[in-house]
Structure formats: structure tokens, C-alpha cells
Design a protein around this motif. Structure first.
Motif, PDB file in Angstrom:
ATOM      1  N   VAL A 116      -4.482 -28.459  -5.069  1.00  0.00           N
ATOM      2  CA  VAL A 116      -3.545 -27.381  -5.417  1.00  0.00           C
ATOM      3  C   VAL A 116      -3.925 -26.833  -6.788  1.00  0.00           C
ATOM      4  O   VAL A 116      -3.954 -25.620  -7.014  1.00  0.00           O
ATOM      5  N   ASP A 117      -4.269 -27.726  -7.696  1.00  0.00           N
ATOM      6  CA  ASP A 117      -4.662 -27.300  -9.036  1.00  0.00           C
ATOM      7  C   ASP A 117      -5.990 -26.539  -9.007  1.00  0.00           C
ATOM      8  O   ASP A 117      -6.172 -25.554  -9.717  1.00  0.00           O
ATOM      9  N   ASP A 118      -6.919 -26.982  -8.163  1.00  0.00           N
ATOM     10  CA  ASP A 118      -8.197 -26.259  -8.045  1.00  0.00           C
ATOM     11  C   ASP A 118      -7.947 -24.798  -7.664  1.00  0.00           C
ATOM     12  O   ASP A 118      -8.600 -23.896  -8.160  1.00  0.00           O
ATOM     13  N   VAL A 119      -7.005 -24.595  -6.745  1.00  0.00           N
ATOM     14  CA  VAL A 119      -6.783 -23.252  -6.216  1.00  0.00           C
ATOM     15  C   VAL A 119      -5.875 -22.423  -7.117  1.00  0.00           C
ATOM     16  O   VAL A 119      -6.166 -21.274  -7.422  1.00  0.00           O
ATOM     17  N   LEU A 120      -4.760 -23.008  -7.541  1.00  0.00           N
ATOM     18  CA  LEU A 120      -3.783 -22.231  -8.295  1.00  0.00           C
ATOM     19  C   LEU A 120      -3.958 -22.361  -9.808  1.00  0.00           C
ATOM     20  O   LEU A 120      -3.463 -21.528 -10.560  1.00  0.00           O
ATOM     21  N   GLY A 121      -4.649 -23.413 -10.226  1.00  0.00           N
ATOM     22  CA  GLY A 121      -4.869 -23.590 -11.666  1.00  0.00           C
ATOM     23  C   GLY A 121      -3.582 -23.832 -12.430  1.00  0.00           C
ATOM     24  O   GLY A 121      -3.412 -23.328 -13.534  1.00  0.00           O
ATOM     25  N   ILE A 122      -2.650 -24.592 -11.848  1.00  0.00           N
ATOM     26  CA  ILE A 122      -1.353 -24.794 -12.510  1.00  0.00           C
ATOM     27  C   ILE A 122      -1.088 -26.257 -12.828  1.00  0.00           C
ATOM     28  O   ILE A 122       0.050 -26.654 -13.051  1.00  0.00           O
ATOM     29  N   GLY A 123      -2.139 -27.076 -12.844  1.00  0.00           N
ATOM     30  CA  GLY A 123      -1.965 -28.496 -13.128  1.00  0.00           C
ATOM     31  C   GLY A 123      -1.545 -28.733 -14.571  1.00  0.00           C
ATOM     32  O   GLY A 123      -1.544 -27.805 -15.384  1.00  0.00           O
ATOM     33  N   PRO A 124      -1.175 -29.986 -14.889  1.00  0.00           N
ATOM     34  CA  PRO A 124      -0.715 -30.295 -16.252  1.00  0.00           C
ATOM     35  C   PRO A 124      -1.763 -29.945 -17.297  1.00  0.00           C
ATOM     36  O   PRO A 124      -2.949 -29.910 -17.002  1.00  0.00           O
ATOM     37  N   GLU A 125      -1.281 -29.689 -18.503  1.00  0.00           N
ATOM     38  CA  GLU A 125      -2.207 -29.381 -19.597  1.00  0.00           C
ATOM     39  C   GLU A 125      -3.064 -30.590 -19.891  1.00  0.00           C
ATOM     40  O   GLU A 125      -2.573 -31.678 -20.082  1.00  0.00           O
ATOM     41  N   LEU A 126      -4.357 -30.372 -19.917  1.00  0.00           N
ATOM     42  CA  LEU A 126      -5.275 -31.440 -20.294  1.00  0.00           C
ATOM     43  C   LEU A 126      -6.251 -30.816 -21.278  1.00  0.00           C
ATOM     44  O   LEU A 126      -6.329 -29.613 -21.391  1.00  0.00           O
ATOM     45  N   GLN A 127      -6.990 -31.654 -21.932  1.00  0.00           N
ATOM     46  CA  GLN A 127      -8.107 -31.141 -22.702  1.00  0.00           C
ATOM     47  C   GLN A 127      -8.992 -30.395 -21.714  1.00  0.00           C
ATOM     48  O   GLN A 127      -9.225 -30.877 -20.615  1.00  0.00           O
ATOM     49  N   GLU A 128      -9.493 -29.247 -22.100  1.00  0.00           N
ATOM     50  CA  GLU A 128     -10.281 -28.428 -21.185  1.00  0.00           C
ATOM     51  C   GLU A 128     -11.462 -29.224 -20.590  1.00  0.00           C
ATOM     52  O   GLU A 128     -11.724 -29.159 -19.415  1.00  0.00           O
ATOM     53  N   GLU A 129     -12.121 -30.057 -21.422  1.00  0.00           N
ATOM     54  CA  GLU A 129     -13.267 -30.821 -20.911  1.00  0.00           C
ATOM     55  C   GLU A 129     -12.827 -31.868 -19.900  1.00  0.00           C
ATOM     56  O   GLU A 129     -13.464 -32.068 -18.875  1.00  0.00           O
ATOM     57  N   ASP A 130     -11.714 -32.527 -20.201  1.00  0.00           N
ATOM     58  CA  ASP A 130     -11.210 -33.550 -19.290  1.00  0.00           C
ATOM     59  C   ASP A 130     -10.846 -32.926 -17.952  1.00  0.00           C
ATOM     60  O   ASP A 130     -11.057 -33.502 -16.895  1.00  0.00           O
ATOM     61  N   ARG A 131     -10.290 -31.705 -18.045  1.00  0.00           N
ATOM     62  CA  ARG A 131      -9.906 -30.999 -16.827  1.00  0.00           C
ATOM     63  C   ARG A 131     -11.134 -30.780 -15.933  1.00  0.00           C
ATOM     64  O   ARG A 131     -11.096 -31.015 -14.742  1.00  0.00           O
ATOM     65  N   GLU A 132     -12.240 -30.365 -16.536  1.00  0.00           N
ATOM     66  CA  GLU A 132     -13.449 -30.089 -15.777  1.00  0.00           C
ATOM     67  C   GLU A 132     -13.990 -31.393 -15.164  1.00  0.00           C
ATOM     68  O   GLU A 132     -14.396 -31.428 -14.014  1.00  0.00           O
TER      69      GLU A 132
END
Ligand SMILES: [Zn+2]
Length: 480
Positions: free
Chosen positions: A411-427
Motif C-alpha cells: 500500500v505504501d509502495d503505491v500510495l506513498g503514505i507510510g509512516p515517516e522514516l528516514q528517506e534512506e531507510d524508507r528506500e
């Protein structure tokens, strides 16, 4: 396009096509590859949340298609010259620069920087190409020359116009007929035009600040419509798969793009045209003069996060008007915090004994179907909320909980609404969960490929009974 492509698309979306006036399955020139063009900002003023509604549609499409196994090549232009305001006489860039006592180049530079900042804040994946119109002057001149040669354009007093009478498909997108356009022409007609509906491809004006000396003459600059065609044809080839923009661009902008591109190439310019409806504010029009033309910066200053704004702008169906209100922002905040709380619960349950395996799949299927159906985000969100209610009422644990977490990752991959993370950790998280999904469907080649990518970034993934965990050379690691 990409020789390393390892899978074929499994997601098969249908879109309402402004051109055919019907819903059509996505068809592309090259199987599995989508070439998309999106009309980007005119960088004279910081884009508003209304503009961002349109840009985020582009991002949603990109994320959805990539998730669904398509290779996407995405272009969003930056208009830094030549966008005319017919009624106010003049170029938007020049007008703003005059008002500020700056050069149009300075204005363009500053606003482009803001635009890119907001793009990152709103979690929009950077398009593969972000061409600036001023870097494509030679392609534009070449296109004008082709149209002059083919008889679709003519020159009067150093202005070059496109002759709508020479292109019998004119009106194919908007439904406007050339005859009606004469009757409806309210704006003072430029007497140099052969037909009132003809539009400028190239203009000449020694007083214009942004001007070029080309084979078309001195002191010239492009018309706005021409820019998009030149950049799209240069970067994506003669037939695009998808072109998007706000509903206000259907006519004349996109109609003119079709006319000049198809007249020049003799090929279909674009297969699928998607247009988003306007953003309203408090139930009415949004406008500078109304004081409600908010930018993302304005919304963030009010204490909201860019994640909340992204969600508020994406949650409506793109073909319905969306009403922005401050209560709506509160509502977005509530929705996301419910999602976060649920995710935290599931993370805890993942450590417990296996329960509820397979329970995620009907919900996941319904979520996919909603998005395949002309990007029906509201329906997909209803499915997600129903899913959360169902999962809460069921005993979940271990692998059952991890399946739900993996779906929330999608869901986060598609909508991009997941919890705030460090941008690198997110990737990294995104890659780790992508690898996990590949493993689950038995695609070991893809799983190994992703492990190698992670390794090259100093990330080791360990598959534990509680799902994959990662560690980095620099000391970071999975949050769970
Ligand atoms: Zn455009």
C-alpha cells in the motif's frame, strides 16, 4: 527499454481516455513498457496544491504501474518560457519577472528549486526526465521547420502559426469544432492569422527577455503548446502511451499538442489521455485573488505534515472534483494515525505464534481491483479500512501478521503514505519488502538480484522466523 526487466506486468489497469471517451485497458507500444508525459509547472510562481493534485496523479500512476510489474519511463516538463496568458497579454514568466523587478531566468531558477523541494517533501518519485523548455529550443525549431515544410504552418511577419484548417482532426480531443471556435472567439483576433483558431508556434519580439537567435530568425521564442510536443517527442518517441494533465489543459493545450505532433510525424501522438478535475477550496474556486491558492508550504506552516497533505490530495478520485478544507486535513491526520496504530499492533503480533495465514489475500485482491479500475483510490481506501476492521476482529499472529505487514508495505509502495522514516531507510525497507515478495512468489532470480543491490549499498539482509531483518555497515538497521 530496460534489458534487465525480469517480470511481465501482472497489474492490468483500465483508464478513462479523454480521447476515445471510454474506459480502455492500458495498451502500450512496447509490451510491458509505459512511456508517460505529464504537463509540469510553469515556474513563475510556486505551484499550488491544485497543481500538486495534478502532479501527484502522475506519481500515483508511476507507482501503481511499477508495483504492477511495468517498466515506466516518465517525463514531466518544466515550463520556463512561453506560457501565454491570452487575456492579459504576455508571457507568465515575463509578467512575474516584471512585477518582481527580476529577470525571468532568476524567477525560473528559484521557483524550480521550490518545485523540486516540494516534490521530494510530497514523496513524489522524481520523474526520469525533468526537461526545462529552454533546454529544448533546437528540437522546437526543428518541429516548426517540419510543420512549415509540410504545409501545416505558415509564417507572417516573423510569427509562425499552425493552420488548424490544414489538420482535419483538429478538435479530436476536446470535441471543439473549428467552425464553433470562430463564433466563440471572444479574445481580440490577431489579424495576422489566416483563421481565428490558428495558434502560435513561434513568436518574435525584440522586447522579450527570453529570446533566441535560430534558423527561424532573431529574437524568437516558442509557443507553450509547441514546447510539450518537442520535449515529449524528443524524450519518448513519436507515440506516447499516457499523457496526463489538469482538465483545464484539454483545450487548447493538449488539442494543439496533438495537432502539431501528428501533423509532423503522421503517427498517433498518444494512446491514453488522463485528465484530473480541479481542486476546490472550501467548496469554491481556488485563486490567487481569493487568497486561497495555498502552496504545500502554506499547509505545512499550519502544522500539517507533507505526508498528511499528500494523502489529502490523493484520496479523491482523480476524475471527481476534490474539495480541500482544513477539516479535511484533520480527517487525513486521523486516517493516517489509525493506519499507524494498526501497523504498530501488527508489528507486535508478528512476534507471536502463527495465526490467520491467508487472511490478507481477498482484501489485497479487492485493493488491486479498485486501482485497476481507473485508479479508484477512494474504493481502494474503503477496502483497506474494511480490511483493518476484519483483521482487528480476527486472531492474527506470526506469519499471518507478517502477510498483513507485507501488504501494508505494498500500500505504501503505491500510495506513498507510510509512516515517516528516514528517506534512506524508507528506500531500503522498500527493497527488502520487494525482495520478500519475490521470494514468496518463488522468483529467486529477482530476490537474489535485489539482495545484490542491497549488498552493494552495504546492507545485509537476514531471513529470520520473524521475517527479513536488515543491517547496514554504517550501523543502521530495520526498525522492527
Ligand atoms: Zn504541456
Amino acid at each position: 527499454m530496460d534489458a534487465t526487466r525480469s517480470s511481465s506486468p501482472w497489474l492490468l489497469p483500465r483508464f478513462w481516455n479523454t480521447l476515445s471517451k471510454e474506459t480502455q485497458p492500458l495498451e502500450t507500444t512496447e509490451p510491458g513498457v509505459v512511456r508517460m508525459y505529464h504537463c509540469g509547472p510553469t515556474v513563475y510562481q510556486r505551484p499550488t496544491i491544485g497543481n500538486w493534485r495534478s502532479f501527484l496523479l502522475a506519481d500515483l500512476l508511476r507507482r501503481l504501474l511499477e508495483w504492477g510489474g511495468w517498466d515506466v519511463v516518465q517525463v514531466m516538463n518544466i515550463t520556463d518560457v512561453g506560457h501565454f496568458r491570452e487575456n492579459e497579454g504576455g508571457d507568465k514568466m515575463a509578467h512575474e519577472a516584471d512585477a518582481l523587478g527580476e529577470s525571468p531566468w532568476e524567477v525560473a531558477e528559484r521557483v524550480t528549486t521550490w518545485f523540486l523541494e516540494d516534490m521530494d517533501r510530497l514523496r513524489m518519485k522524481r520523474p526520469h526526465h525533468l526537461p526545462r523548455a529552454t533546454d529544448y529550443i533546437p528540437s522546437m525549431v526543428e518541429l516548426v521547420e517540419r510543420l512549415l515544410k509540410s504545409g501545416h504552418a505558415y509564417e507572417v511577419e516573423e510569427q509562425v502559426y499552425f493552420s488548424v484548417s490544414a489538420f482535419k482532426e483538429y478538435g479530436v480531443l476536446s470535441g471543439n469544432k473549428v467552425e464553433d471556435l470562430i463564433a466563440g472567439a471572444r479574445v481580440e483576433v490577431d489579424e495576422r492569422k489566416r483563421h481565428p483558431a490558428d495558434f502560435a508556434l513561434w513568436k518574435t519580439d525584440p522586447h522579450h527577455v527570453m529570446k533566441w537567435e535560430t534558423t527561424l530568425g532573431k529574437d524568437g521564442f516558442p509557443g507553450w503548446h509547441l514546447e510539450c510536443s518537442a520535449m515529449a517527442l524528443s524524450l519518448l518517441g513519436e507515440t506516447l502511451d499516457i499523457h496526463t494533465g489538469g482538465e483545464d489543459l484539454v483545450f487548447p493545450h493538449h488539442e494543439c499538442e496533438i495537432a502539431q505532433s501528428e501533423a509532423a510525424t503522421g503517427k498517433l501522438y498518444c494512446r491514453h489521455w488522463l485528465h484530473n478535475r480541479f481542486l476546490m477550496v472550501d467548496g469554491g474556486k481556488m485563486g490567487k485573488s481569493l487568497g486561497n491558492a495555498y502552496t504545500p508550504e502554506d499547509v505545512i506552516r499550519k502544522g500539517y505534515t507533507s505526508r498528511e497533505l499528500r494523502f489529502a490530495l490523493l484520496r479523491g478520485h482523480y476524475r471527481q472534483p476534490l474539495n480541500f478544507t482544513w477539516e479535511g486535513m484533520e480527517d487525513a491526520r486521523g486516517f493516517l494515525s489509525r493506519l499507524d496504530r494498526f501497523q504498530e499492533e501488527i508489528v507486535r503480533l508478528a512476534e507471536t505464534e502463527d495465526k490467520g495465514r491467508g487472511i490478507v489475500f481477498p482484501i489485497r485482491t479487492a485493493f488491486i481491483e479498485a486501482l485497476e479500475n481507473d485508479l479508484d483510490v477512494p474504493a481502494a481506501l474503503t477496502v483497506l479500512m474494511d480490511g483493518i476492521r476484519t483483521w482487528r476482529a480476527t486472531s492474527l499472529g506470526g506469519e499471518g501478521a507478517r502477510e498483513v505487514l507485507s501488504f501494508l508495505g505494498e500500500v505504501d509502495d503505491v500510495l506513498g503514505i507510510g509512516p515517516e522514516l528516514q528517506e534512506e531507510d524508507r528506500e531500503i525497507d522498500r527493497l527488502v519488502s520487494k525482495r520478500e515478495r519475490a521470494r514468496k512468489r518463488g522468483d529467486w532470480t529477482e530476490a537474489d538480484r535485489i539482495r545484490e543491490i542491497l549488498k552493494s549499498q552495504g546492507i545485509e539482509v537476514e531471513d529470520t522466523p520473524h521475517g527479513p531483518q536488515w543491517r547496514s555497515d554504517s550501523g543502521g538497521g530495520s526498525p522492527r
